[in-house]
Design an enzyme around this catalytic site. Structure first.
Site, PDB file in Angstrom:
ATOM      1  N   ARG A  21       9.901  -6.348 -20.015  1.00  0.00           N
ATOM      2  CA  ARG A  21      11.250  -6.340 -20.603  1.00  0.00           C
ATOM      3  C   ARG A  21      11.890  -7.726 -20.528  1.00  0.00           C
ATOM      4  O   ARG A  21      12.714  -8.076 -21.352  1.00  0.00           O
ATOM      5  CB  ARG A  21      12.136  -5.309 -19.899  1.00  0.00           C
ATOM      6  N   ASN A  41       3.908  11.090  -7.517  1.00  0.00           N
ATOM      7  CA  ASN A  41       3.331  11.475  -6.202  1.00  0.00           C
ATOM      8  C   ASN A  41       4.206  12.526  -5.547  1.00  0.00           C
ATOM      9  O   ASN A  41       3.718  13.470  -4.933  1.00  0.00           O
ATOM     10  CB  ASN A  41       3.281  10.342  -5.171  1.00  0.00           C
ATOM     11  N   CYS A  42       5.524  12.306  -5.711  1.00  0.00           N
ATOM     12  CA  CYS A  42       6.462  13.160  -4.985  1.00  0.00           C
ATOM     13  C   CYS A  42       6.416  14.607  -5.483  1.00  0.00           C
ATOM     14  O   CYS A  42       6.840  15.515  -4.789  1.00  0.00           O
ATOM     15  CB  CYS A  42       7.876  12.604  -5.106  1.00  0.00           C
ATOM     16  N   THR A 273       5.038 -13.177  -0.759  1.00  0.00           N
ATOM     17  CA  THR A 273       4.191 -13.185   0.448  1.00  0.00           C
ATOM     18  C   THR A 273       4.106 -14.613   0.984  1.00  0.00           C
ATOM     19  O   THR A 273       4.784 -15.516   0.476  1.00  0.00           O
ATOM     20  CB  THR A 273       2.767 -12.698   0.097  1.00  0.00           C
ATOM     21  N   ALA A 280       4.642  -9.013  -3.245  1.00  0.00           N
ATOM     22  CA  ALA A 280       4.145  -7.687  -2.838  1.00  0.00           C
ATOM     23  C   ALA A 280       5.318  -6.725  -2.722  1.00  0.00           C
ATOM     24  O   ALA A 280       6.434  -7.124  -2.344  1.00  0.00           O
ATOM     25  CB  ALA A 280       3.391  -7.771  -1.514  1.00  0.00           C
ATOM     26  N   TYR A 427      37.100  16.645  -5.185  1.00  0.00           N
ATOM     27  CA  TYR A 427      37.255  17.941  -4.523  1.00  0.00           C
ATOM     28  C   TYR A 427      37.834  19.018  -5.437  1.00  0.00           C
ATOM     29  O   TYR A 427      38.872  18.829  -6.074  1.00  0.00           O
ATOM     30  CB  TYR A 427      38.151  17.805  -3.275  1.00  0.00           C
TER      31      TYR A 427
HETATM   32  P1  FAD Z   1       1.567   3.996  -4.674  1.00  0.00           P
HETATM   33  O1  FAD Z   1       2.566   4.657  -5.532  1.00  0.00           O
HETATM   34  O2  FAD Z   1       0.790   4.860  -3.746  1.00  0.00           O
HETATM   35  O3  FAD Z   1       0.585   3.203  -5.603  1.00  0.00           O
HETATM   36  C1  FAD Z   1      -0.439   2.427  -5.054  1.00  0.00           C
HETATM   37  C2  FAD Z   1      -1.606   2.446  -6.014  1.00  0.00           C
HETATM   38  O4  FAD Z   1      -2.354   1.301  -5.786  1.00  0.00           O
HETATM   39  C3  FAD Z   1      -2.521   3.624  -5.790  1.00  0.00           C
HETATM   40  O5  FAD Z   1      -2.583   4.430  -6.949  1.00  0.00           O
HETATM   41  C4  FAD Z   1      -3.863   2.997  -5.468  1.00  0.00           C
HETATM   42  O6  FAD Z   1      -4.943   3.686  -6.060  1.00  0.00           O
HETATM   43  C5  FAD Z   1      -3.723   1.617  -6.035  1.00  0.00           C
HETATM   44  N1  FAD Z   1      -4.561   0.623  -5.359  1.00  0.00           N
HETATM   45  C6  FAD Z   1      -4.622   0.356  -4.039  1.00  0.00           C
HETATM   46  N2  FAD Z   1      -5.463  -0.645  -3.804  1.00  0.00           N
HETATM   47  C7  FAD Z   1      -5.957  -1.013  -4.993  1.00  0.00           C
HETATM   48  C8  FAD Z   1      -6.885  -1.998  -5.382  1.00  0.00           C
HETATM   49  N3  FAD Z   1      -7.476  -2.807  -4.500  1.00  0.00           N
HETATM   50  N4  FAD Z   1      -7.173  -2.112  -6.677  1.00  0.00           N
HETATM   51  C9  FAD Z   1      -6.596  -1.315  -7.593  1.00  0.00           C
HETATM   52  N5  FAD Z   1      -5.715  -0.377  -7.278  1.00  0.00           N
HETATM   53  C10 FAD Z   1      -5.388  -0.230  -5.989  1.00  0.00           C
HETATM   54  N6  FAD Z   1       8.632   9.210  -1.533  1.00  0.00           N
HETATM   55  C11 FAD Z   1       9.919   9.569  -1.700  1.00  0.00           C
HETATM   56  O7  FAD Z   1      10.785   8.705  -1.687  1.00  0.00           O
HETATM   57  N7  FAD Z   1      10.257  10.864  -1.905  1.00  0.00           N
HETATM   58  C12 FAD Z   1       9.341  11.866  -1.941  1.00  0.00           C
HETATM   59  O8  FAD Z   1       9.687  13.029  -2.142  1.00  0.00           O
HETATM   60  C13 FAD Z   1       7.986  11.521  -1.748  1.00  0.00           C
HETATM   61  N8  FAD Z   1       7.033  12.469  -1.775  1.00  0.00           N
HETATM   62  C14 FAD Z   1       5.720  12.113  -1.650  1.00  0.00           C
HETATM   63  C15 FAD Z   1       4.741  13.078  -1.710  1.00  0.00           C
HETATM   64  C16 FAD Z   1       3.413  12.744  -1.592  1.00  0.00           C
HETATM   65  C17 FAD Z   1       2.378  13.787  -1.647  1.00  0.00           C
HETATM   66  C18 FAD Z   1       3.054  11.382  -1.430  1.00  0.00           C
HETATM   67  C19 FAD Z   1       1.620  10.993  -1.305  1.00  0.00           C
HETATM   68  C20 FAD Z   1       4.016  10.402  -1.337  1.00  0.00           C
HETATM   69  C21 FAD Z   1       5.352  10.759  -1.470  1.00  0.00           C
HETATM   70  N9  FAD Z   1       6.360   9.781  -1.397  1.00  0.00           N
HETATM   71  C22 FAD Z   1       7.663  10.159  -1.552  1.00  0.00           C
HETATM   72  C23 FAD Z   1       6.031   8.382  -1.147  1.00  0.00           C
HETATM   73  C24 FAD Z   1       5.992   7.597  -2.431  1.00  0.00           C
HETATM   74  O9  FAD Z   1       5.166   8.217  -3.329  1.00  0.00           O
HETATM   75  C25 FAD Z   1       5.513   6.204  -2.118  1.00  0.00           C
HETATM   76  O10 FAD Z   1       6.424   5.609  -1.222  1.00  0.00           O
HETATM   77  C26 FAD Z   1       5.416   5.327  -3.335  1.00  0.00           C
HETATM   78  O11 FAD Z   1       4.569   5.885  -4.272  1.00  0.00           O
HETATM   79  C27 FAD Z   1       4.901   3.948  -2.923  1.00  0.00           C
HETATM   80  O12 FAD Z   1       4.682   3.175  -4.032  1.00  0.00           O
HETATM   81  P2  FAD Z   1       3.535   2.057  -4.034  1.00  0.00           P
HETATM   82  O13 FAD Z   1       3.522   1.447  -5.366  1.00  0.00           O
HETATM   83  O14 FAD Z   1       3.690   1.206  -2.863  1.00  0.00           O
HETATM   84  O15 FAD Z   1       2.213   2.892  -3.781  1.00  0.00           O
END
Ligand code: FAD
Length: 824
Positions: A21, A41-42, A273, A280, A427
């Protein structure tokens, strides 16, 4: 410019979209190891539980749609396996073919997320044991449930995700056992708040073990055997591990980027970083917590998404947008309740030696008189110096989300409890009260800071064993009857001013009521009447009872059986069925919105209006009613036919029974009254031995001192008092204090009583004076007979502290509620 992003879900996809964007001309490549990108994920637990019915709904974007909309080269099923910072190049492995290839970047963004912890326990890798991180895990769990039809599951770990999984497995028709190593579920909560969750889980028939770890997994008869460190084994059909997560930071570590103590990638305030060209975001980074200043990791979707935006801005426009850090605002639905936290818990503040004061308040989600009001418990922690808000937790049903957001915003902005008091909220009766629960939390905290009230925690009372504190229950007698804190004395708030003389000045007084409001008024009365150390029990009896009762819920499936129809039934099949209720004749009573003791009082009034054998169905929203109705039915002898809870609503069906015919030993109640008529040392001793014994067995005891008995409660160093001639004569003839009492037999001009005291000392028997004080301390009521005092010329000033003056009516009134009456 060429931007390369590792990870294509929360943080990664947000960064990519924002980059595009801001910069239409650049090349953007997003590498994702999994098959799917930008999914919810959530929402995964809710898809497993069948709440989200369409799998497609989990996908916010597909690689194709994202690529088209944002002109991003999305490479799924591709893993970045190394980073060469010198060459500004990554090596990518195509997971479909196994081929690897290099890809250059100008700026690299890491958003690799966090991975579930999987400890090296024996048998942990066998079939039927799952972790949940992504869609693939979800598909595996879902197809296992669909094909194997498990009847029972063990969830290991009771964090937010563990509990969401427990609920959703339960929803899918599977009985659930949770095994948690800590003493409580949901670690961001303090114990007293987690206790509310424990009690709710019990009402949902979830089995759970606390302070228990899994030692190993094995297989027997086609089932998974989970061995606990207590040596107990649980045979189950599937296991979900939700022990916790750790940052997926190995790529960054191997590339020589700075990784902190927590294992997270270290970033500066611009989310950069230790390499200027690598940013990151998300679950993999560590950042100083704005409240504590300590570096920590936040595993939440909100911060990950927002960080993606900030990182993209800084990459395109130069470092100009600062990340302020996360205060860890989280919320979860646990069956019917909502549990939320923000900032830092009281226990964590304690661990970090950060001075703080905690306060618990219980409010209603909206005005009690408007239908549907449900309870909400709020705990806040704040600085005792300037009132800065440090943390907050809420457990309730409706409206928890908006309150926790207000508290979170206040913490983020460095606000204080004074800000909470001032928050202007929208309220109208269906939404809130004129003073919102957040305002109330602020007002109570303000009172604490300004010394208007002093509060004390349930833990301090539990640890006291009744020695240091005088526990004053200011609820009504009816409420007191339903249960109180052991050793507490009941003086209803509205009678407190008339009974101030019964409250000792030499003890710390802890006033309590249901939730703390009436006790606050009591504390103010006591303070302004000269009582120095007066405390309000924070959160009242509700918090005390919730936190001090048994927390875990073990072995609840032990009696379960599989019926002929192949369904699982709970409890023993032999259990007699309750007598049927003619539903048309059921009288409906709505006590929703009423706080304790409202529902019980309404129940009593309603039962009074129906005939024996008829029943009422009463609905209440006060969580305490679940326990109170059982106690009330027990006490009154009415039959509790059914007790259920759906959401916040508790429904009880109570059938009126024949009035309990009271036998002689039950007439009046459970209390004890003693008349101390004699001033013989041995008889006085007997009086206090019985009184102390009775009070220890839970009775409320009153001793009525009359005629010679008045001498038993005379103090040793009496003030000089004015007496008439008869008073003076009696005074000369009678013992001047308890020290001068003689024996009823073998007194031998005082020798007998001296010998008696000596033998008692040698045999370590308490003195009369100590027994008398113990009785007073334990709450035994000392009433001196006014008429005898007049006749014998004894003045109130001659008595020890704590003696009340009363007439025979006082005595008779006390006997009404007693089943033990003794004349000594
Ligand atoms: P992610 O969203 O996990 O994405 C990371 C991605 O990077 C993954 O798909 C992985 O495959 C990819 N990856 C890693 N290493 C590599 C690599 N070397 N090469 C290529 N790809 C790679 N948070 C809330 O706030 N509320 C909720 O209700 C909630 N519920 C959740 C329920 C579940 C079941 C889970 C698992 C998590 C939940 N969370 C919730 C947490 C939330 O999903 C995470 O905090 C958020 O997704 C983090 O974002 P991220 O981008 O850091 O990681």
């Amino acid at each position: 410019m060429k931007y390369l992003i590792v990870g294509g879900v929360a943080g990664g996809a947000s960064t990519a979209a924002r980059l595009r964007r801001l910069d239409e001309a650049s090349e953007i490549i997003m590498i994702e190891r999994g098959k799917y990108i930008s999914y919810a994920n959530c929402g995964l637990p809710y898809y497993i539980g069948g709440i989200i019915t369409e799998r497609d709904k989990l996908f916010v974007q597909t690689p194709d749609s994202f690529g088209t909309r944002f002109k991003v080269d999305v490479r799924n099923l591709s893993e970045v396996i190394s980073i060469s910072r010198d060459d500004k190049e990554v090596i990518i492995k195509d997971l479909r073919t196994g081929n690897t290839y290099p890809e250059k970047y100008d700026k690299l963004v890491l958003s690799p997320g966090a991975e579930p912890v999987k400890p090296p326990l024996p048998g942990i890798n066998q079939e039927g044991i799952f972790t949940l991180r992504n869609v693939t895990d979800t598909d595996l769990i879902k197809s296992y449930i669909d094909s194997k039809k498990p009847r029972h599951a063990v969830v290991v770990g009771a964090g937010f995700i563990g509990l969401e999984m427990a609920e959703n497995l339960h929803k899918a028709g599977i009985r659930v056992t949770i095994v948690e190593m800590a003493e409580q579920v949901m670690m961001p909560l303090d114990y007293s708040m987690a206790a509310l969750v424990h009690q709710h889980l019990k009402t949902k028939n979830v089995e759970f073990y606390l302070k228990t770890a899994v030692a190993s997994f094995s297989k027997a008869d086609d089932r998974i055997v989970v061995k606990l460190n207590s040596s107990k084994t649980i045979a189950t059909d599937m296991v979900v591990l939700s022990i916790g997560v750790k940052p997926d930071s190995h790529l960054a570590r191997e590339a020589g980027l700075k990784v902190g103590e927590t294992g997270g990638i270290m970033v500066n305030e611009y989310l950069q970083t230790s390499d200027d060209d690598i940013y990151a975001v998300g679950d993999a980074i560590e950042f100083p917590n704005p409240v504590t200043g300590t570096r920590m990791i936040t595993y939440l979707a909100g911060p990950a998404n927002k960080q993606g935006r900030i990182a993209a801005d800084n990459i395109v426009m130069g470092n100009r947008r600062k990340y302020i850090g996360s205060v860890n605002t989280a919320i979860a639905k646990v069956f019917d309740i909502t549990v939320a936290s923000t900032g830092v818990s009281g226990k964590m503040l304690g661990k970090l030696n950060i001075p703080h004061t905690d306060s618990i308040t219980h409010s209603s989600s909206h005005a009690g008189y408007y239908p549907g009001a449900v309870p909400m418990s709020v705990k806040i922690s704040f600085s005792p110096d300037d009132g800065r808000l440090l943390g907050a937790q809420i457990v309730g049903f409706d409206g928890v989300d908006k309150r926790i957001d207000l508290l979170s915003a206040t913490i983020q902005k460095g606000g204080t409890v004074y800000d909470l008091t001032e928050i202007e909220h929208a309220y109208a009766p269906p939404y809130s009260s004129a003073k919102d629960p957040v305002n109330i939390a602020g007002m109570v905290a303000e009172n604490i800071l300004e010394g208007i009230t002093r509060n004390i925690s349930w833990r301090a009372i539990s640890a006291d064993c009744g020695k240091e504190f005088f526990l004053l229950d200011v609820r009504t007698r009816d409420e007191f009857q339903l249960g109180t804190i052991e050793g507490a004395i009941n003086i209803p708030l509205d009678e407190l001013r008339q009974h101030l003389g019964e409250i000792p000045h030499n003890k710390k007084i802890v006033a309590f009521c249901g939730v703390g409001l009436r006790a606050h008024v009591a504390c103010r009365i006591l303070k302004q009447n000269g009582f120095k150390e007066v405390y309000n029990l924070s959160g009242g009896l509700k918090t005390f009872e919730t936190a001090s009762q048994k927390q875990s819920n073990e072995d609840i499936f032990a009696g379960d059986y599989i019926g002929k129809d192949d369904h699982i039934y709970q409890g023993s099949p032999e259990k007699p069925l309750p007598r049927t209720i003619v539903t048309e004749k059921l009288k409906e009573v709505n006590a929703c919105g009423l706080q304790c003791p409202g529902p019980v009082l309404k129940l009593k009034q309603s039962i009074d209006q129906i005939d024996v054998g008829e029943a009422i169905r009463i609905k209440a929203s006060d969580a305490g009613f679940y326990k109170d109705v059982k106690a009330w039915a027990n006490i009154t002898g009415n039959e509790l036919v059914e007790l259920t809870q759906e959401g916040a609503e508790i429904t009880a069906i109570v059938r009126k029974s024949e009035p309990v015919i009271k036998t002689a030993s039950h007439v009046g109640g459970n209390n004890a009254t003693l008349i101390c008529f004699s001033d013989d040392l041995d008889k006085a001793l007997a009086t206090f031995v019985i009184a102390n014994g009775a009070v220890a067995s839970g009775k409320k005891v009153t001793i009525f001192f009359t005629f010679w008995g008045l001498n038993v409660i005379k103090r040793q160093n009496k003030p000089v008092v004015k007496k008439d001639i008869f008073g003076k004569m009696f005074g000369m003839m009678m013992p001047s204090s308890s020290k001068k009492l003689g024996l009823s037999k073998m007194n031998m001009a005082g020798m007998g009583s001296k010998m008696m005291r000596m033998v008692m000392r040698d045999k370590h028997v308490d003195t009369l004076e100590n027994m008398r004080q113990s009785a007073l301390d334990a709450g035994v009521e000392f009433v001196a007979c006014q008429m005898s005092m007049d006749v014998m010329g004894v003045k109130a000033e001659e008595f020890i502290d704590g003696v009340q003056i009363g007439g025979v009516a006082t005595y008779l009134e006390r006997t009404e509620s007693a089943n033990l009456n003794l004349f000594v």
